[in-house]
Scaffold this motif. Structure first.
Motif, PDB file in Angstrom:
ATOM      1  N   GLU A  21      38.279  47.666   1.001  1.00  0.00           N
ATOM      2  CA  GLU A  21      37.451  48.281  -0.151  1.00  0.00           C
ATOM      3  C   GLU A  21      37.127  49.784  -0.032  1.00  0.00           C
ATOM      4  OE1 GLU A  21      36.282  45.302   1.202  1.00  0.00           O
ATOM      5  OE2 GLU A  21      37.701  44.317   0.144  1.00  0.00           O
ATOM      6  N   ASP A  22      37.609  50.397   1.107  1.00  0.00           N
ATOM      7  CA  ASP A  22      37.449  51.706   1.346  1.00  0.00           C
ATOM      8  C   ASP A  22      35.797  52.133   1.687  1.00  0.00           C
ATOM      9  OD1 ASP A  22      39.991  52.752   1.395  1.00  0.00           O
ATOM     10  OD2 ASP A  22      39.881  53.408  -0.547  1.00  0.00           O
ATOM     11  N   GLU A  23      35.346  51.172   2.478  1.00  0.00           N
ATOM     12  CA  GLU A  23      33.992  51.205   2.841  1.00  0.00           C
ATOM     13  C   GLU A  23      34.084  51.540   4.440  1.00  0.00           C
ATOM     14  OE1 GLU A  23      31.008  51.480   1.235  1.00  0.00           O
ATOM     15  OE2 GLU A  23      31.799  50.888  -0.594  1.00  0.00           O
ATOM     16  N   LEU A  24      33.444  52.689   4.807  1.00  0.00           N
ATOM     17  CA  LEU A  24      33.299  52.775   6.338  1.00  0.00           C
ATOM     18  C   LEU A  24      32.304  51.687   6.913  1.00  0.00           C
ATOM     19  CD1 LEU A  24      34.281  54.938   8.446  1.00  0.00           C
ATOM     20  CD2 LEU A  24      32.375  56.124   7.877  1.00  0.00           C
ATOM     21  N   GLU A  25      32.997  50.826   7.570  1.00  0.00           N
ATOM     22  CA  GLU A  25      32.293  49.774   8.039  1.00  0.00           C
ATOM     23  C   GLU A  25      31.689  50.294   9.630  1.00  0.00           C
ATOM     24  OE1 GLU A  25      34.163  45.753   9.522  1.00  0.00           O
ATOM     25  OE2 GLU A  25      33.426  45.498   7.325  1.00  0.00           O
ATOM     26  N   HIS A  26      32.392  50.904  10.496  1.00  0.00           N
ATOM     27  CA  HIS A  26      31.997  51.305  11.644  1.00  0.00           C
ATOM     28  C   HIS A  26      32.339  52.584  11.920  1.00  0.00           C
ATOM     29  CE1 HIS A  26      31.173  50.160  16.067  1.00  0.00           C
ATOM     30  NE2 HIS A  26      32.106  50.898  16.291  1.00  0.00           N
ATOM     31  N   PHE A  27      31.636  53.452  12.477  1.00  0.00           N
ATOM     32  CA  PHE A  27      31.934  54.836  13.059  1.00  0.00           C
ATOM     33  C   PHE A  27      30.796  55.194  14.252  1.00  0.00           C
ATOM     34  CE2 PHE A  27      31.952  59.280  13.103  1.00  0.00           C
ATOM     35  CZ  PHE A  27      33.111  59.570  12.741  1.00  0.00           C
ATOM     36  N   GLU A  28      31.479  55.098  15.229  1.00  0.00           N
ATOM     37  CA  GLU A  28      30.727  55.150  16.677  1.00  0.00           C
ATOM     38  C   GLU A  28      31.644  56.566  17.317  1.00  0.00           C
ATOM     39  OE1 GLU A  28      29.353  52.603  20.353  1.00  0.00           O
ATOM     40  OE2 GLU A  28      30.759  51.596  18.853  1.00  0.00           O
ATOM     41  N   MET A  29      30.708  57.648  17.752  1.00  0.00           N
ATOM     42  CA  MET A  29      31.169  58.574  18.488  1.00  0.00           C
ATOM     43  C   MET A  29      30.709  58.326  20.035  1.00  0.00           C
ATOM     44  SD  MET A  29      31.091  62.596  17.248  1.00  0.00           S
ATOM     45  CE  MET A  29      29.471  62.039  16.405  1.00  0.00           C
ATOM     46  N   ASN A  30      31.520  58.779  20.991  1.00  0.00           N
ATOM     47  CA  ASN A  30      31.324  58.664  22.408  1.00  0.00           C
ATOM     48  C   ASN A  30      30.444  59.930  22.701  1.00  0.00           C
ATOM     49  OD1 ASN A  30      33.280  60.511  22.599  1.00  0.00           O
ATOM     50  ND2 ASN A  30      34.369  59.494  24.143  1.00  0.00           N
ATOM     51  N   ALA A  31      30.033  60.187  23.991  1.00  0.00           N
ATOM     52  CA  ALA A  31      29.170  61.401  24.434  1.00  0.00           C
ATOM     53  C   ALA A  31      29.908  62.765  24.175  1.00  0.00           C
ATOM     54  CB  ALA A  31      28.676  61.089  25.821  1.00  0.00           C
ATOM     55  N   ALA A  32      31.165  62.549  24.495  1.00  0.00           N
ATOM     56  CA  ALA A  32      32.147  63.722  24.487  1.00  0.00           C
ATOM     57  C   ALA A  32      32.365  64.210  23.154  1.00  0.00           C
ATOM     58  CB  ALA A  32      33.433  63.694  25.270  1.00  0.00           C
ATOM     59  N   GLY A  33      32.391  63.262  22.115  1.00  0.00           N
ATOM     60  CA  GLY A  33      32.521  63.719  20.792  1.00  0.00           C
ATOM     61  C   GLY A  33      31.277  64.180  20.208  1.00  0.00           C
ATOM     62  N   GLN A  34      30.096  63.627  20.558  1.00  0.00           N
ATOM     63  CA  GLN A  34      28.800  64.016  20.194  1.00  0.00           C
ATOM     64  C   GLN A  34      28.732  65.418  20.557  1.00  0.00           C
ATOM     65  OE1 GLN A  34      26.090  61.327  21.399  1.00  0.00           O
ATOM     66  NE2 GLN A  34      26.835  59.611  20.220  1.00  0.00           N
ATOM     67  N   ARG A  35      29.139  65.964  21.986  1.00  0.00           N
ATOM     68  CA  ARG A  35      29.111  67.340  22.472  1.00  0.00           C
ATOM     69  C   ARG A  35      29.900  68.307  21.258  1.00  0.00           C
ATOM     70  NH1 ARG A  35      29.151  64.698  27.334  1.00  0.00           N
ATOM     71  NH2 ARG A  35      31.306  65.164  27.509  1.00  0.00           N
TER      72      ARG A  35
END
Length: 197
Positions: free
Chosen positions: A138-152
């Motif tokens: 249904e085009d809903e973002l159900e999960h989005f998780e960023m690791n520490a390197a992504g957060q930097r």
């Protein structure tokens, strides 16, 4: 007319994910194929870095267009359309593919059925800037998780839930510069030419 081949279904899923992420300001082009080296889509994500001092006191819900500073990050996506949650091997393979990209490139591994607990464990130990993402049919973002390197490389990006009428929530809301992300065309006029994809 017969059922599409698994390869055709994969290409359709990649196109659907390119359209979905375009709504968040990610401009992508297909790079997948028989020898894609673990990368299906490649491009850039442009998001607000922060607002100007004049806007810091603005009310929530107002649209700000001309004084936001933008931040652009190279992005690569690997799309997995699985009936079951994505296994840890896919996470490790994508981390290896990201190691061959330019430093500062964000990898987004998107899987239609989410991720196993072991995949999430493997994700935490990845050295490359990486996001695990699941988008529903249904085009809903159900999960989005960023690791520490992504957060930097994207410290201005926050992840939360949006509360809507009736006490319901939208699964995941991505925010930058204190506002929910919206299509790039709503943030700034589309440039005549952009960075090469």
């Amino acid at each position: 007319m017969g059922r599409p081949s698994p390869q055709a279904m994969g290409v359709l899923y990649e196109a659907a994910m390119a359209r979905y992420f375009a709504r968040l300001g990610v401009r992508l082009r297909r790079s997948g194929g028989a020898d894609d080296k673990g990368i299906d889509l490649r491009g850039y994500w442009t998001i607000p870095a922060h607002r100007s001092p004049a806007e810091k006191g603005a009310h929530a819900g107002q649209v700000h267009t001309d004084t936001e500073l933008m931040h652009t990050v190279p992005v690569v996506l690997q799309c997995k359309r699985y009936a079951k949650p994505c296994p840890p091997a896919a996470v490790r393979e994508f981390d290896g593919a990201l190691a061959r990209e330019l430093p500062g490139t964000l990898g987004i591994l998107v899987c239609s059925s989410g991720f196993t607990a072991k995949a999430k464990e493997a994700f935490v130990s990845c050295a490359q800037p990486l996001v695990l993402s699941a988008v529903t049919d249904e085009d809903e973002l159900e999960h989005f998780e960023m690791n520490a390197a992504g957060q930097r490389i994207l410290p201005m990006l926050t992840i939360g839930r949006e509360y809507v009428a009736g006490g319901r929530t939208r699964p995941v809301l991505l925010c930058a510069a204190g506002a929910g992300l919206r299509p790039l065309a709503d943030i700034v006029p589309a440039p005549a030419t952009g960075p090469p994809l």
